[in-house]
Design an enzyme around this catalytic site. Sequence first.
Site, PDB file in Angstrom:
ATOM      1  N   GLY A   1      -8.626   9.391   9.208  1.00  0.00           N
ATOM      2  CA  GLY A   1      -8.900   9.558  10.622  1.00  0.00           C
ATOM      3  C   GLY A   1     -10.010  10.528  10.953  1.00  0.00           C
ATOM      4  O   GLY A   1     -10.338  10.719  12.123  1.00  0.00           O
TER       5      GLY A   1
ATOM      6  N   LYS B   1       0.872  -1.168   0.000  1.00  0.00           N
ATOM      7  CA  LYS B   1       0.000   0.000   0.000  1.00  0.00           C
ATOM      8  C   LYS B   1       0.909   1.218   0.000  1.00  0.00           C
ATOM      9  O   LYS B   1       1.605   1.495   0.979  1.00  0.00           O
ATOM     10  CB  LYS B   1      -0.916   0.018   1.227  1.00  0.00           C
ATOM     11  CG  LYS B   1      -1.721   1.317   1.309  1.00  0.00           C
ATOM     12  CD  LYS B   1      -2.665   1.411   2.493  1.00  0.00           C
ATOM     13  CE  LYS B   1      -3.127   2.858   2.623  1.00  0.00           C
ATOM     14  NZ  LYS B   1      -4.072   3.056   3.732  1.00  0.00           N
TER      15      LYS B   1
ATOM     16  N   ALA C   1      -9.619   5.439   3.500  1.00  0.00           N
ATOM     17  CA  ALA C   1      -9.450   6.619   4.368  1.00  0.00           C
ATOM     18  C   ALA C   1     -10.720   7.447   4.475  1.00  0.00           C
ATOM     19  O   ALA C   1     -11.370   7.750   3.484  1.00  0.00           O
ATOM     20  CB  ALA C   1      -8.305   7.513   3.884  1.00  0.00           C
ATOM     21  N   GLY C   2     -11.029   7.825   5.697  1.00  0.00           N
ATOM     22  CA  GLY C   2     -12.132   8.736   5.962  1.00  0.00           C
ATOM     23  C   GLY C   2     -13.456   8.061   6.294  1.00  0.00           C
ATOM     24  O   GLY C   2     -14.407   8.733   6.686  1.00  0.00           O
TER      25      GLY C   2
ATOM     26  N   ASN D   1      -9.513   1.715   9.118  1.00  0.00           N
ATOM     27  CA  ASN D   1      -8.784   1.394  10.342  1.00  0.00           C
ATOM     28  C   ASN D   1      -9.438   2.082  11.547  1.00  0.00           C
ATOM     29  O   ASN D   1     -10.012   1.424  12.399  1.00  0.00           O
ATOM     30  CB  ASN D   1      -7.321   1.840  10.190  1.00  0.00           C
ATOM     31  CG  ASN D   1      -6.441   1.360  11.333  1.00  0.00           C
ATOM     32  OD1 ASN D   1      -6.899   1.070  12.424  1.00  0.00           O
ATOM     33  ND2 ASN D   1      -5.163   1.259  11.091  1.00  0.00           N
ATOM     34  N   SER D   2      -9.396   3.426  11.561  1.00  0.00           N
ATOM     35  CA  SER D   2      -9.898   4.158  12.733  1.00  0.00           C
ATOM     36  C   SER D   2     -11.340   3.809  13.056  1.00  0.00           C
ATOM     37  O   SER D   2     -11.711   3.703  14.228  1.00  0.00           O
ATOM     38  CB  SER D   2      -9.805   5.669  12.489  1.00  0.00           C
ATOM     39  OG  SER D   2      -8.494   6.059  12.179  1.00  0.00           O
TER      40      SER D   2
END
Lengths: 265, 265, 265, 265
Positions: D162, D101, D189-190, D211-212
């Site tokens: 995040g 990645k 992301a996001g 992830n977050s």
Amino acid sequence: MSLTIYGEQLNSRLLIGSALYPSPEIMKQAILASGSQVVTLSLKRQNPAENSGQKIWQYLQDVVAQTNGKLLPNTAGCKSAKEAVTLAKMSREIFQTDWLKLEVIGDDYNLQPDPIELITATEQLLADGFKVLPYCTDDLVLCQRLYDLGCQVIMPWASPIGTGKGLMNPYNLETIRMRLPEATLILDAGIGKPSDACLAMEMGYDGVLLNSAVALADNPVMMAKAFAQALQAGELGYVAGVMEQRQTAHPSTPTLDTPFWHQNS
Amino acid sequence: MSLTIYGEQLNSRLLIGSALYPSPEIMKQAILASGSQVVTLSLKRQNPAENSGQKIWQYLQDVVAQTNGKLLPNTAGCKSAKEAVTLAKMSREIFQTDWLKLEVIGDDYNLQPDPIELITATEQLLADGFKVLPYCTDDLVLCQRLYDLGCQVIMPWASPIGTGKGLMNPYNLETIRMRLPEATLILDAGIGKPSDACLAMEMGYDGVLLNSAVALADNPVMMAKAFAQALQAGELGYVAGVMEQRQTAHPSTPTLDTPFWHQNS
Amino acid sequence: MSLTIYGEQLNSRLLIGSALYPSPEIMKQAILASGSQVVTLSLKRQNPAENSGQKIWQYLQDVVAQTNGKLLPNTAGCKSAKEAVTLAKMSREIFQTDWLKLEVIGDDYNLQPDPIELITATEQLLADGFKVLPYCTDDLVLCQRLYDLGCQVIMPWASPIGTGKGLMNPYNLETIRMRLPEATLILDAGIGKPSDACLAMEMGYDGVLLNSAVALADNPVMMAKAFAQALQAGELGYVAGVMEQRQTAHPSTPTLDTPFWHQNS
Amino acid sequence: MSLTIYGEQLNSRLLIGSALYPSPEIMKQAILASGSQVVTLSLKRQNPAENSGQKIWQYLQDVVAQTNGKLLPNTAGCKSAKEAVTLAKMSREIFQTDWLKLEVIGDDYNLQPDPIELITATEQLLADGFKVLPYCTDDLVLCQRLYDLGCQVIMPWASPIGTGKGLMNPYNLETIRMRLPEATLILDAGIGKPSDACLAMEMGYDGVLLNSAVALADNPVMMAKAFAQALQAGELGYVAGVMEQRQTAHPSTPTLDTPFWHQNS
């Protein structure tokens, strides 16, 4: 409330396009009504039956002279740095100006700027003495690059050209404003309504460039005036300091249990 | 571009509140700068240390006289039809006007109008000769009812009062405009930025009532001017006919393969 | 993760409509695939050529029996409290259930509930022993009234029926959830995509009622499964506690200047 | 409903990160609960007191082995092509995989990918035999370039990493899907809520990397399950064909004037 672009002081924060109007006469009236002093024009303009090529250019030159402003040649329709650079040089020669709205289109569907070709062309044109106003996407890193290369003006899009969708990604646009406080930022492409332009100015943008929103209105001349006022309203609003949004309701009239004439007794 | 409310012709489409300003002097300047000729006031006003009760009212009367306009008493803070009707009658006596902004609050959190109590109070007050301007939610059926009862002016909210969230539900607001073409529609509460007011006018609303957006700005007087211009921009834009939104990009400069000076050769 | 409605425990949080399917067979398969145990039906159903009136009802009864669930008669198309009450009583007799989805339409364009007539009909039907599930707008005060009258379930709209616009006004919907923590809240009408239903559940809603989104999908049976999963996903997400939105970026991999294998040396 | 990445067939369309969990044990349970078979990891990982460096890596290797999946090293925190290429080579050696990645951060505030450096690094790494999964912005031209260079997988952002803001610019994301029908598109992301992931899949995206949203949930393990279901719901919804949005309301129960039992008599 003037705008300075490459050292030129302008009375209006609106930059306006010269295409798609119902007629040259309506174009002239709309430009004059808008108060704009910067009018964009493409050499690669489609040939209107009644007003082909040089005639339209001479007509536009006259209009711009009446605004006491500047012609801003653009490279609309170019698809590579090379093509854009070539056209830019022709434009400089013909229009006698080193100002340039640099467009390098990267996709036929959304007509978005090609970030890579745009950087290449910008480097070459700045080195060749052009005063480049690059039309770009709302990508902060791209805007930063263009600024670092020496562009005093950066022109991110609001949304794809001609869609009238307004500000597609306010987060990105606000981030660009916050991270490039010294750059002159003009919102370009996708503006549909006066409230879109007003919102851009409330975000602290320095100006707005538009074309379709005026040219395709039912009444382009009146719409030009509407945009002129909307930009002023937004700029005033920005300077005056917009209130904070709040999640919960607050009475504008905080009340006591008893009316005042009882309180005063 | 005048607005007619219950037979009174007004030069401005902005209605403005008189609460929350940093000082009475700034309030006066802001109201005058706004160009508004309709100023709302509550009898149940919180008692400011230096300008309690009747003093403030006399001061406001003087300001409104300078605008050559009308005082619009409101029933802010009332929680039942009965309470609102009682306060309305007191207001009529004290302020010598049968105009009334009717508020009946239904919830302490979002401070929204109570649709049921609002209808009850409206019926009674219209029967008693009041010229009622009801503050209501963006519920079409409620707006229709109020109009059918005889209210010439209907004032749906944009979002909860004091939040500055702007137009929460454009679909509802557009539907109300479309379904009540004869009603005078004033957007009331929740306006935060000049672009919000501009957008309301672009939708064909007849006016905007606000308070916090001006009173809580860093510079209320300048913000009042900003709103005055934003309303004019939006109204012009509505009359001029906003372009249709389109899903795909359209070049504002349709291009041919060759620049025009080659075409012309 | 069961849902309790008026004392009945249900295995699914999805309530589903029985109209607009390509065929009765597809309707049956879709309802079974959805896992729903509550199926709405209107007595005022348009007469399909091949499956008129009572036949469709018997067919639906069989389907509902297979789900081990409940038929939920509705008063779709009624425009007054009186009409709705009359139809409700007929429905109770014919369908042998005191459950009722109460609809009283207030406008032919947006087909929204009429808040006033809805309250009137609710009062009468509750007094007459009905277990009322009122379909209403996203007006907190209206929802509070219906709850205070004795409705254990409240069903605000997401957007106008059949539009597939999803959650038009999340602020209102969140406010209703926050202010009526004890009520069983079912989002009804306007759902278009599984993600809409998922979002409703993430807000803490107790269930979703939909029809067009499944019946008008290219593949209604598969879409029914999609919604079943989307509701479960949203409910899990709500219980698991969604992260807070943040304005600025945060690396998911906070980094040090040196990779760990150097740090460890 | 499997996903193929560079020839590897995977049972889940979810790719998951390994940072920010309350503990390694919760991370393991969450990854297993998610069903994901691709787990990202950074060599430049911040040193957790109790689980520094190599320990964490070995632990993660064991977890990934349990999923029967693949470790996906990333270059999080790299700010230039050179730095990213160097780190990529170290990662390949240590983790014994040519999957990568690729992240090259271009701004410290929004932590967005740098489009220019990203292209440079991609070219070098593809030439060196890496299977590159580039993390990029939602810029169609950039995505097209990366695809043309030979990346089989493209990973545009939903919003800054995040933030949990979800899909900031659906128009751009839909355009990328439409214009790159052959590319494997992973939204990266996001993502904040399961409904965000569901929406991405409804648009026809091939997968989601996050992830977050899981690691920062109150209950990461349950949230992992929620996302697994949300992706399946969205994928089913996409295949089943979501209904068209409509501007005006349509009754789901088209009604006649008389109930059917009268019609049938």
